[in-house]
Design an enzyme around this catalytic site. Structure first.
Site, PDB file in Angstrom:
ATOM      1  N   ASP A  10       0.817  -1.207   0.000  1.00  0.00           N
ATOM      2  CA  ASP A  10       0.000   0.000   0.000  1.00  0.00           C
ATOM      3  C   ASP A  10       0.852   1.260   0.000  1.00  0.00           C
ATOM      4  OD1 ASP A  10      -1.312   2.308   1.382  1.00  0.00           O
ATOM      5  OD2 ASP A  10      -3.028   0.991   1.535  1.00  0.00           O
TER       6      ASP A  10
ATOM      7  N   LEU B 203      -5.738   1.861   0.635  1.00  0.00           N
ATOM      8  CA  LEU B 203      -5.685   1.007  -0.554  1.00  0.00           C
ATOM      9  C   LEU B 203      -5.782  -0.453  -0.146  1.00  0.00           C
ATOM     10  CD1 LEU B 203      -2.859   2.767  -2.603  1.00  0.00           C
ATOM     11  CD2 LEU B 203      -5.319   3.245  -2.587  1.00  0.00           C
ATOM     12  N   ASP B 204      -5.065  -0.830   0.893  1.00  0.00           N
ATOM     13  CA  ASP B 204      -5.123  -2.202   1.395  1.00  0.00           C
ATOM     14  C   ASP B 204      -6.531  -2.559   1.848  1.00  0.00           C
ATOM     15  OD1 ASP B 204      -2.714  -3.593   1.108  1.00  0.00           O
ATOM     16  OD2 ASP B 204      -1.830  -2.683   2.878  1.00  0.00           O
ATOM     17  N   HIS B 205      -7.058  -1.784   2.766  1.00  0.00           N
ATOM     18  CA  HIS B 205      -8.358  -2.120   3.338  1.00  0.00           C
ATOM     19  C   HIS B 205      -9.462  -2.013   2.292  1.00  0.00           C
ATOM     20  CE1 HIS B 205      -7.270  -2.562   7.627  1.00  0.00           C
ATOM     21  NE2 HIS B 205      -6.289  -1.720   7.318  1.00  0.00           N
TER      22      HIS B 205
END
Length: 461
Positions: free
Chosen positions: A326, A353-355
């Protein structure tokens, strides 16, 4: 637009179901120049709506349950790794060599949280394990030179780019052509999805088995969500790849965790695959192909399977086979430049971005399972951190892209206490973020807490 309607459209959802969604908006959370709060709300909202849709179908309900998305719950979950406490202890944050560095002509960001990535960074730069030595070495190189040298050594470093520079980059152009969520039917296999869901609470994927071949954050967030919704999730890791204990604790809710060498334990893996309904992978595109883990090969051996694939940079383009995280994707795509101030690059107020990509991936799986009930067929769902980054940037029309100016730093005016829970676990007493995926009659917590990484047998319960 970074709203629920646009994300639901990307998932092929029925627009009429959007009327089932209500939101609680809280302006003090996930503050940033980019529309992070709106994007996070959208990712969670479509995941909850996809869960409600499938729950209604499998439980035989007349209509989808009502979905409620609360910005406070979303913001807390998007920073779940910060809120985690294990026995009262705060989690270990980024390693000392994971940060921004000045270069001869700009900035570069490195990622060295894992020992093997740290070692490769130091090897590429030819320096000892001291931040001062790394800073001196990078100060003598251009940002692009450092990026290529570290990647050539198997490490991770990305030069700061503006959104325009990323759009002009060959990888940026390739990713920009992708849909937010890629969805594909692979064959005409008959569906194996049963039509009964857990009813108390409504569990849309009860009785389904999810083989979790993911690491770090986005993939584990997706499978953590499927575990919340009733799936039997077994995470499988290579024995020689280290895992960060706090990271595993944060994303391990509802799952079991096993270690298995896919080369020497092939028979065991094939036994797992033989009764898996969903296979989720989060390794670099092509990294698992030699084990017969392409979507086509999986569908041939397990007709009717749903394959969900996550990557950092997308599967096409010159960076398709590169590792990424991310923080690095934010730097490459222009997000860090947009969020910066006073001549320094910045960052989003959470690993959004990850979540966000994790919830989109879970939503893609849920929608694929719903579509299978009508049409059958093995399915593949693909998402990429860089494509989610592009979607976030697309939703920021008129946002200035320089790194000079003020930033509010993502300060929250809303306490997270209302969305934090506590329970005992094999790891100790945990304080953790509740899931933001909520619909009427649905689950409000995971069936089990995380256990030690790799401590479970590689078999289904």
């Amino acid at each position: 637009m970074t709203d629920i309607a646009s994300a639901w459209s990307a998932l092929g959802g029925d627009p009429a179901l959007l009327a089932r969604v209500s939101t609680v908006e809280r302006s003090g959370v996930l503050r940033a120049r980019l529309p992070v709060r709106e994007a996070a709300r959208a990712c969670v909202g479509v995941c909850a709506l996809a869960a409600a849709e499938l729950a209604a179908r499998r439980a035989g309900l007349a209509g989808a349950p009502a979905v409620r998305v609360d910005d406070g719950a979303v913001a807390t979950a998007f920073a779940s790794e910060r809120h985690l406490r294990v026995g009262g202890r705060a989690p270990v944050a980024f390693a000392p060599l994971s940060r921004f560095w000045r270069t001869a002509d700009g900035w570069v960001r490195t990622h060295a949280n894992y020992p093997h990535h740290r070692a490769r960074l130091l090897t590429a730069l030819g320096v000892p394990d001291h931040p001062e030595a790394v800073a001196a070495a990078l100060a003598e190189r251009s940002a692009r030179e450092a990026e290529e040298a570290v990647y050539a050594a198997g490490g991770l470093a990305v030069a700061l780019r503006t959104p325009g520079e990323w759009a002009a980059h060959e990888q940026g152009a390739a990713v920009g052509k992708l849909p937010l969520v890629e969805r594909e039917r692979l064959d005409s296999a008959r569906t194996r999805v049963c039509t009964r869901a857990g009813r108390d609470p409504l569990l849309p994927v009860a009785g389904l088995r999810v083989l979790d071949l993911t690491r770090v954050v986005a993939g584990p967030v997706a499978t953590r969500t499927l575990a919340l919704l009733g799936a039997d999730v077994l995470r499988v890791d290579a024995p020689w790849l280290p895992e960060l204990p706090d990271q595993h604790a944060d994303t391990g809710f509802g799952k079991r965790s096993a270690r298995l060498d896919l080369a020497t334990g092939r028979d065991t893996f094939e036994e797992l695959l033989a009764t898996a309904d969903v296979v989720v992978t989060g390794y670099r595109p092509g990294a698992l192909d030699r084990f017969g883990l392409t979507p086509e090969a999986l569908a041939e051996r397990r007709p009717g399977v749903v394959v969900a694939r996550l990557s950092a940079w997308g599967a096409r383009g010159p960076w398709g086979d590169r590792r990424g995280f991310d923080s690095l994707v934010q730097v490459a795509t222009g997000i860090a430049a947009t969020e910066g101030s006073a001549g320094r690059p910045g960052a989003l107020p959470a690993q959004a971005l990850d979540h966000g990509t994790g919830y989109l991936l879970a939503a893609g799986v849920l929608r694929a399972l719903t579509e299978q009930m009508d049409e059958g067929g093995s399915r593949v769902v693909r998402v990429a951190l860089a494509r989610t980054a592009g979607w976030l940037l697309e939703g920021a029309a008129g946002v200035r892209t320089g790194i000079d100016g003020a930033s509010d730093g993502g300060v929250s005016e809303v306490s997270a206490d209302a969305w934090l829970a506590r329970r005992d676990s094999p790891l100790g007493t945990l304080r953790y973020a509740s899931s933001p995926v909520s619909f009427a009659g649905g689950p409000d917590d995971w069936a089990r807490p995380p256990g030690p990484w790799g401590a479970d047998p590689a078999r289904w319960e």
